[in-house]
Design a protein around this motif. Structure first.
Motif, PDB file in Angstrom:
ATOM      1  N   TRP A   1      -8.378   1.099  -8.367  1.00 53.94           N
ATOM      2  CA  TRP A   1      -9.281   2.174  -8.775  1.00 53.94           C
ATOM      3  C   TRP A   1      -8.512   3.479  -9.014  1.00 53.94           C
ATOM      4  O   TRP A   1      -8.745   4.199  -9.967  1.00 53.94           O
ATOM      5  N   ASN A   2      -7.606   3.802  -8.115  1.00 54.31           N
ATOM      6  CA  ASN A   2      -6.701   4.944  -8.285  1.00 54.31           C
ATOM      7  C   ASN A   2      -5.302   4.413  -8.000  1.00 54.31           C
ATOM      8  O   ASN A   2      -4.744   4.631  -6.932  1.00 54.31           O
ATOM      9  N   PHE A   3      -4.755   3.690  -8.970  1.00 52.41           N
ATOM     10  CA  PHE A   3      -3.578   2.853  -8.738  1.00 52.41           C
ATOM     11  C   PHE A   3      -2.367   3.645  -8.269  1.00 52.41           C
ATOM     12  O   PHE A   3      -1.685   3.262  -7.314  1.00 52.41           O
ATOM     13  N   HIS A   4      -2.077   4.757  -8.919  1.00 48.22           N
ATOM     14  CA  HIS A   4      -0.873   5.498  -8.532  1.00 48.22           C
ATOM     15  C   HIS A   4      -1.005   6.081  -7.131  1.00 48.22           C
ATOM     16  O   HIS A   4      -0.029   6.138  -6.379  1.00 48.22           O
ATOM     17  N   ARG A   5      -2.230   6.494  -6.739  1.00 51.36           N
ATOM     18  CA  ARG A   5      -2.424   6.972  -5.371  1.00 51.36           C
ATOM     19  C   ARG A   5      -2.254   5.828  -4.385  1.00 51.36           C
ATOM     20  O   ARG A   5      -1.644   5.993  -3.327  1.00 51.36           O
ATOM     21  N   SER A   6      -2.774   4.646  -4.712  1.00 49.61           N
ATOM     22  CA  SER A   6      -2.644   3.493  -3.819  1.00 49.61           C
ATOM     23  C   SER A   6      -1.184   3.144  -3.585  1.00 49.61           C
ATOM     24  O   SER A   6      -0.760   2.924  -2.444  1.00 49.61           O
ATOM     25  N   VAL A   7      -0.398   3.095  -4.666  1.00 47.50           N
ATOM     26  CA  VAL A   7       1.027   2.780  -4.537  1.00 47.50           C
ATOM     27  C   VAL A   7       1.731   3.848  -3.718  1.00 47.50           C
ATOM     28  O   VAL A   7       2.521   3.551  -2.815  1.00 47.50           O
ATOM     29  N   ASP A   8       1.447   5.107  -4.024  1.00 47.21           N
ATOM     30  CA  ASP A   8       2.074   6.221  -3.306  1.00 47.21           C
ATOM     31  C   ASP A   8       1.780   6.161  -1.810  1.00 47.21           C
ATOM     32  O   ASP A   8       2.686   6.277  -0.977  1.00 47.21           O
ATOM     33  N   VAL A   9       0.510   5.951  -1.459  1.00 53.63           N
ATOM     34  CA  VAL A   9       0.120   5.936  -0.045  1.00 53.63           C
ATOM     35  C   VAL A   9       0.732   4.743   0.677  1.00 53.63           C
ATOM     36  O   VAL A   9       1.256   4.877   1.796  1.00 53.63           O
ATOM     37  N   TYR A  10       0.700   3.563   0.049  1.00 53.74           N
ATOM     38  CA  TYR A  10       1.263   2.384   0.694  1.00 53.74           C
ATOM     39  C   TYR A  10       2.736   2.561   0.994  1.00 53.74           C
ATOM     40  O   TYR A  10       3.207   2.242   2.089  1.00 53.74           O
ATOM     41  N   LEU A  11       3.473   3.063   0.025  1.00 55.44           N
ATOM     42  CA  LEU A  11       4.906   3.237   0.229  1.00 55.44           C
ATOM     43  C   LEU A  11       5.190   4.305   1.275  1.00 55.44           C
ATOM     44  O   LEU A  11       6.105   4.164   2.092  1.00 55.44           O
ATOM     45  N   ARG A  12       4.406   5.379   1.282  1.00 56.74           N
ATOM     46  CA  ARG A  12       4.600   6.434   2.290  1.00 56.74           C
ATOM     47  C   ARG A  12       4.291   5.928   3.690  1.00 56.74           C
ATOM     48  O   ARG A  12       4.977   6.271   4.651  1.00 56.74           O
ATOM     49  N   VAL A  13       3.238   5.108   3.803  1.00 52.92           N
ATOM     50  CA  VAL A  13       2.899   4.543   5.114  1.00 52.92           C
ATOM     51  C   VAL A  13       3.963   3.565   5.574  1.00 52.92           C
ATOM     52  O   VAL A  13       4.424   3.613   6.718  1.00 52.92           O
ATOM     53  N   LEU A  14       4.380   2.674   4.680  1.00 51.65           N
ATOM     54  CA  LEU A  14       5.396   1.696   5.056  1.00 51.65           C
ATOM     55  C   LEU A  14       6.731   2.359   5.373  1.00 51.65           C
ATOM     56  O   LEU A  14       7.515   1.845   6.168  1.00 51.65           O
ATOM     57  N   ARG A  15       6.973   3.497   4.780  1.00 52.26           N
ATOM     58  CA  ARG A  15       8.225   4.200   5.034  1.00 52.26           C
ATOM     59  C   ARG A  15       8.250   4.838   6.426  1.00 52.26           C
ATOM     60  O   ARG A  15       9.314   4.909   7.053  1.00 52.26           O
ATOM     61  N   ARG A  16       7.119   5.295   6.912  1.00 53.35           N
ATOM     62  CA  ARG A  16       7.122   6.099   8.137  1.00 53.35           C
ATOM     63  C   ARG A  16       6.382   5.480   9.327  1.00 53.35           C
ATOM     64  O   ARG A  16       6.681   5.828  10.472  1.00 53.35           O
ATOM     65  N   MET A  17       5.426   4.603   9.092  1.00 56.62           N
ATOM     66  CA  MET A  17       4.657   4.071  10.224  1.00 56.62           C
ATOM     67  C   MET A  17       5.476   3.038  11.006  1.00 56.62           C
ATOM     68  O   MET A  17       6.141   2.188  10.412  1.00 56.62           O
ATOM     69  N   PRO A  18       5.418   3.088  12.340  1.00 61.97           N
ATOM     70  CA  PRO A  18       6.174   2.138  13.182  1.00 61.97           C
ATOM     71  C   PRO A  18       5.434   0.815  13.335  1.00 61.97           C
ATOM     72  O   PRO A  18       4.867   0.514  14.390  1.00 61.97           O
ATOM     73  N   LEU A  19       5.465   0.002  12.305  1.00 59.98           N
ATOM     74  CA  LEU A  19       4.727  -1.260  12.308  1.00 59.98           C
ATOM     75  C   LEU A  19       5.525  -2.406  12.924  1.00 59.98           C
ATOM     76  O   LEU A  19       4.988  -3.498  13.086  1.00 59.98           O
ATOM     77  N   TRP A  20       6.773  -2.151  13.265  1.00 61.72           N
ATOM     78  CA  TRP A  20       7.646  -3.204  13.779  1.00 61.72           C
ATOM     79  C   TRP A  20       7.999  -2.965  15.241  1.00 61.72           C
ATOM     80  O   TRP A  20       8.042  -1.830  15.710  1.00 61.72           O
ATOM     81  N   CYS A  21       8.259  -4.063  15.931  1.00 60.56           N
ATOM     82  CA  CYS A  21       8.507  -4.001  17.373  1.00 60.56           C
ATOM     83  C   CYS A  21       9.683  -3.080  17.702  1.00 60.56           C
ATOM     84  O   CYS A  21       9.644  -2.331  18.676  1.00 60.56           O
ATOM     85  N   GLU A  22      10.715  -3.135  16.882  1.00 61.21           N
ATOM     86  CA  GLU A  22      11.903  -2.320  17.152  1.00 61.21           C
ATOM     87  C   GLU A  22      11.590  -0.826  17.127  1.00 61.21           C
ATOM     88  O   GLU A  22      12.279  -0.034  17.762  1.00 61.21           O
ATOM     89  N   ASP A  23      10.543  -0.448  16.385  1.00 61.04           N
ATOM     90  CA  ASP A  23      10.191   0.969  16.250  1.00 61.04           C
ATOM     91  C   ASP A  23       9.133   1.431  17.251  1.00 61.04           C
ATOM     92  O   ASP A  23       8.989   2.639  17.471  1.00 61.04           O
TER      93      ASP A  23
ATOM     94  N   THR B   1       5.893   5.708  -7.787  1.00 69.26           N
ATOM     95  CA  THR B   1       4.646   6.433  -8.028  1.00 69.26           C
ATOM     96  C   THR B   1       4.515   6.839  -9.493  1.00 69.26           C
ATOM     97  O   THR B   1       3.439   6.699 -10.097  1.00 69.26           O
ATOM     98  N   ILE B   2       5.616   7.316 -10.090  1.00 68.10           N
ATOM     99  CA  ILE B   2       5.599   7.685 -11.510  1.00 68.10           C
ATOM    100  C   ILE B   2       5.345   6.451 -12.362  1.00 68.10           C
ATOM    101  O   ILE B   2       4.562   6.473 -13.322  1.00 68.10           O
ATOM    102  N   LEU B   3       6.017   5.371 -12.010  1.00 66.39           N
ATOM    103  CA  LEU B   3       5.842   4.124 -12.750  1.00 66.39           C
ATOM    104  C   LEU B   3       4.398   3.641 -12.664  1.00 66.39           C
ATOM    105  O   LEU B   3       3.815   3.200 -13.667  1.00 66.39           O
ATOM    106  N   ALA B   4       3.815   3.719 -11.471  1.00 66.11           N
ATOM    107  CA  ALA B   4       2.425   3.287 -11.299  1.00 66.11           C
ATOM    108  C   ALA B   4       1.476   4.156 -12.103  1.00 66.11           C
ATOM    109  O   ALA B   4       0.489   3.670 -12.668  1.00 66.11           O
ATOM    110  N   CYS B   5       1.767   5.449 -12.169  1.00 70.61           N
ATOM    111  CA  CYS B   5       0.918   6.361 -12.934  1.00 70.61           C
ATOM    112  C   CYS B   5       0.974   6.032 -14.429  1.00 70.61           C
ATOM    113  O   CYS B   5      -0.048   6.032 -15.117  1.00 70.61           O
ATOM    114  N   CYS B   6       2.187   5.704 -14.916  1.00 64.02           N
ATOM    115  CA  CYS B   6       2.361   5.422 -16.345  1.00 64.02           C
ATOM    116  C   CYS B   6       1.807   4.053 -16.741  1.00 64.02           C
ATOM    117  O   CYS B   6       1.370   3.867 -17.882  1.00 64.02           O
TER     118      CYS B   6
END
Length: 380
Positions: free
Chosen positions: A260-282, A214-219
């Motif tokens: 458009w809001n790049f650092h927010r997009s990166v932050d949200v995507y990573l947070r969703v991928l970290r916690r959402m159960p998108l895989w069958c095992e979850d 997120t910091i990297l995306a902001c910079c």
């Protein structure tokens, strides 16, 4: 100099590949993007127009939600309500071509931006299935939808995960459920960038990666925006459709929304991928609970979907839902962008399903696509 640039490029390419892998949602709207005011509330009247479709704004405990409630006519308060849940990289615009078809059939249609996407707020903390189910509950309460009113629920891609969980928790509130290429059934072994995803982001170390990215995306947002323009941007966000060339403008707009809001997009995507159960095992237990329930369920899939391939989900879907006599209708040559490229056909299926149409042709269609425990070669 080269190593930092390569690392920046790797982070963006990884995020972009995940965007494409876990549900980029095409839009039927074509607003022109403008740079956001970082100090403004997403739902507040902006000083400059955004690339997202602006609807009404409702303040909920976790933040403001951008939504649209379409009605077939002015005096339609008693018309049945369809609630649509978009996928990853989606927004209100995701259902821009489907909503009018449902409204024309006499339904009220509620579409809204999930937290972190579009013009809705991006609350701190986890972005998981819990917070999104709660968003649906609180939004219905805020719109004065009685708890006793049964709704029709349509979940697309990641929105299918939320729709399944909402139905499991409130089965008395859902009259019928339509799952369009739903998430929660992907195989981990076939996931892109799986060492970084499962070996880091979805572990205890994931918070460090999230903060660093997120910091990297902001910079580096300005550099990324300059390097990705025109065809480069369109190619990076190419849609999963039969003829991508016809939708190059839409691909470019999806990319512009992400940047458009790049650092927010990166932050949200990573947070969703970290916690959402998108895989069958979850998430297979939640699908098992749905299969044991009484809520009528219909699956709708494109047989050429490369983002959420039916081949990855077929075994689990058949095992759980074949005993219930559930159908999974396949759209020939459709990819994951079926809400854009095949909106009319999806609309016909949705209307017939929600209306519980008694037409013999529709009944024959359901019979033809009824799931079998022992699969036979499909015929389209």
């Amino acid at each position: 100099y080269n190593r930092p640039c390569q690392f920046i490029r790797a982070i963006f390419v990884t995020c972009a590949s995940w965007v494409m892998a876990f549900g980029p949602t095409a839009s039927a709207e074509h607003p022109q993007p403008r740079r956001p005011d970082p100090h403004s509330n997403p739902c507040s009247p902006p000083s400059k127009s955004s690339p997202f479709l602006r609807g009404e704004c409702l303040r909920l405990p976790k933040g403001e939600v951008n939504y649209q409630l379409h009605e077939p006519h002015a005096d339609a308060k008693n018309a049945p309500l369809v609630v649509c849940l978009h996928g990853l990289n989606g927004s209100v615009s995701s259902f821009g071509r489907l909503s009018p078809l449902l409204v024309q059939a006499g339904f009220r249609v509620l579409v809204f931006d999930l937290y972190g996407f579009g013009l809705s707020a991006s609350p701190s903390g986890r972005l998981d299935v819990e917070i999104y189910v709660d968003q649906v509950v609180k939004l219905l309460e805020g719109l004065k939808v009685p708890p006793t009113e049964k709704i029709f629920l349509l979940g697309f891609s990641m929105g299918g995960v939320i729709a399944v969980e909402f139905t499991n928790r409130f089965p008395e509130r859902v009259q019928r459920l339509l799952l369009v290429a739903p998430g929660g059934l992907l195989q981990r072994s076939k996931t892109p960038c799986k060492p970084l995803l499962f070996g880091c982001l979805r572990t205890r170390l994931g918070g460090c990666l999230l903060a660093a990215a997120t910091i990297l995306a902001c910079c580096c947002s300005c550099c990324v925006k300059r390097s990705l323009r025109g065809d480069k941007l369109a190619n990076r966000f190419e849609l999963d459709v039969r003829e991508p060339v016809k939708f190059k403008d839409v691909s470019r707009e999806n990319g512009e929304r992400f940047l458009w809001n790049f650092h927010r997009s990166v932050d949200v995507y990573l947070r969703v991928l970290r916690r959402m159960p998108l895989w069958c095992e979850d998430f297979q237990d939640s699908y098992a609970t749905l299969a044991k329930g009484r809520t009528p369920v219909l699956f709708l899939w494109g047989d050429s979907d490369c983002t959420v391939p039916y081949s990855e989900a077929e075994h689990e879907v058949r095992k759980l839902f074949a005993p219930r006599g559930v159908s999974c209708c396949m759209l020939p040559e459709s990819g994951h962008g079926l809400l854009l490229e095949d909106a009319v056909q999806v609309g016909h299926y949705a209307v017939a399903w929600f209306c519980d149409l008694k037409d013999p042709t529709w009944k024959n269609c359901l019979d033809h696509w009824r799931l079998q425990a022992n699969p036979v070669p499909s015929q389209v």
